[in-house]
Design an enzyme around this catalytic site. Structure first.
Site, PDB file in Angstrom:
ATOM      1  N   ALA B  92       0.827  -1.211   0.000  1.00 48.67           N
ATOM      2  CA  ALA B  92       0.000   0.000   0.000  1.00 48.67           C
ATOM      3  C   ALA B  92       0.858   1.256   0.000  1.00 48.67           C
ATOM      4  O   ALA B  92       0.427   2.305  -0.443  1.00 48.67           O
ATOM      5  CB  ALA B  92      -0.888  -0.009   1.236  1.00 48.67           C
ATOM      6  N   LYS B  93       2.063   1.151   0.521  1.00 48.23           N
ATOM      7  CA  LYS B  93       2.991   2.281   0.623  1.00 48.23           C
ATOM      8  C   LYS B  93       2.303   3.502   1.215  1.00 48.23           C
ATOM      9  O   LYS B  93       2.500   4.618   0.752  1.00 48.23           O
ATOM     10  CB  LYS B  93       3.621   2.590  -0.737  1.00 48.23           C
ATOM     11  CG  LYS B  93       4.399   1.401  -1.315  1.00 48.23           C
ATOM     12  CD  LYS B  93       5.238   1.777  -2.510  1.00 48.23           C
ATOM     13  CE  LYS B  93       6.006   0.602  -3.076  1.00 48.23           C
ATOM     14  NZ  LYS B  93       5.146  -0.408  -3.733  1.00 48.23           N
TER      15      LYS B  93
END
EC number: 4.1.1.23
Lengths: 269, 269
Positions: B92-93
């Site tokens: 997802a960063k």
């Protein structure tokens, strides 16, 4: 939306107010929970109530994603409803490369019709530039954030004496112009705002943290504004959750109006 | 999943392979587009085909979000289907603070049953620690990424001589233990991997960029592995899009098997 249009909008509404739509089922008024899409209903009424005083809206995507597919529907409906003559920011804080960034850009700009998306700079140029391929769309890069942990890395001193956030601004601002890029600087960081304004005189700054997080509006406006406006002042919970009764929209309207008037007065418009 | 369980899983399967589910309607085999949920159908067959050789799966959220509500449904279905005895990573960063981070944590860990989420460090401690409140769940912090822009900021030299990515690792690794945190280091950065392994001997590293991005597997394993395994080697497109015909799952299986055998051989298991 173009730079000149945003600047004109600010002059016309005598406002720099951005309303943050951090809309959460646990915080919206209970009577809305009976409607088919409570989050959309809440956003719709908040938008209607604050529209005369706001130049921008900023849904925080985490609140919608937390609801899964249903949350994305609420967000899509909100974006369809949102007037076209406001600046629409996807507060996503994304940062990913190449094809992934291109996919996010398509989602936010084409599918959801946002004007801008907030991005984290940590992965560098190729995590930012795919978003700049859409005409009249903007990226808003995190520079000096208002949270306690903001200092952990953003304030690190580099060998050349600059702070990391300055290097982020100076390098990334070369990737496009002030007409396509903004920076996030927390309202609690008024010294940083003053300094950033010297580094980049023309860029807009998106400033969260007025209100709930205790930032000083006068200092932000004094140090951060420029002849084109140069600031979007975000308030989220302070406006949208000012009341959680039947009168929530009216109260939100009053709080937004008060903030707009305070901005107008300090700016001596 | 606990550190010891992940380590045991690696020993048992003689593999460090993580399969990246970058599943995109434009790239999956055309015959799947007739099924009610093509992305889920693709993921299901990829998981079935690669499960003997993989210890981890990593859906990249951008690909699902690009499809809006429908994409979230495909992701939720994929996570329901995914075996419980693999390490499940939400790529997802993300990087956001306090209540927003807490919402993301709830989404990824409670709703979608991921074991870990990738996070950007730029906003500091309070963007990471809310994810650490869930027992047996992990955060995977971006350290030195494999993309071209990875050097823009991550390699900046600090006043004390360290690179930014080293400061990120050294500071953030104090926020929890090696049993709850990993770091992303690109396979193209074998010198960085060697150096990072000295800084943090026990932590796992998630290493993308083997295959499509041209990283050297032998160097990664030689410099990056430790007595507990210490590595998750990610391959996405190289496996899932190895064929886009009717035989895509069989071909994916063969490529995954070949990679697992290469890992096993280099590790001399």
């Amino acid at each position: 939306m173009q730079y000149s249009q945003l600047s004109a909008l600010i002059r016309q509404k005598q406002s720099m107010l951005c309303v943050g739509l951090d809309s959460d089922l646990h915080h919206i008024p209970a009577h809305l929970l009976r409607s088919p899409d409570p989050i959309f209903e809440f956003n719709k009424q908040i938008i209607d109530a604050t529209y005369p005083y706001a130049v921008a809206y900023k849904p925080n995507l985490a609140f919608y994603e937390a609801l899964g597919a249903r949350g994305w529907d609420s967000l899509a409906r909100t974006m369809e409803y949102m007037p076209k003559d406001v600046f629409r920011i996807a507060d996503a804080k994304r940062g990913d490369i190449g094809n992934t960034a291109a996919l996010y850009a398509r989602t936010f700009f084409e599918t959801l019709h946002f004007d801008a998306v907030t991005l984290s700079p940590y992965m560098g140029k190729d995590s930012i530039t795919p978003f700049l391929e859409y005409p009249d769309k903007w990226v808003i890069v995190l520079a000096r954030t208002s949270n306690a942990g903001g200092a952990d890395f953003q304030e690190l001193k580099l060998q050349d004496g600059r702070h990391l956030y300055e290097a982020v601004i100076q390098k990334s601002s070369q990737w496009s112009s002030h007409e396509r890029m903004m920076y996030v600087v927390g309202a609690t960081q008024s010294e940083a705002i003053r300094h950033i304004r010297q580094l980049i005189p023309k860029h807009f700054l998106l400033v969260p943290g007025v209100g709930a997080q205790g930032g000083d509006l006068r200092a932000v406006l004094q140090y951060g504004s420029n002849e084109h406006g140069g600031l979007l002042i975000n308030s989220s919970r302070g406006i949208i959750y000012a009341s959680n009764g039947q009168d929530f929209a009216q109260v939100a309207s009053k709080v937004a109006q008060a903030l707009q008037e305070e901005i107008k007065q300090i700016m001596q418009w």
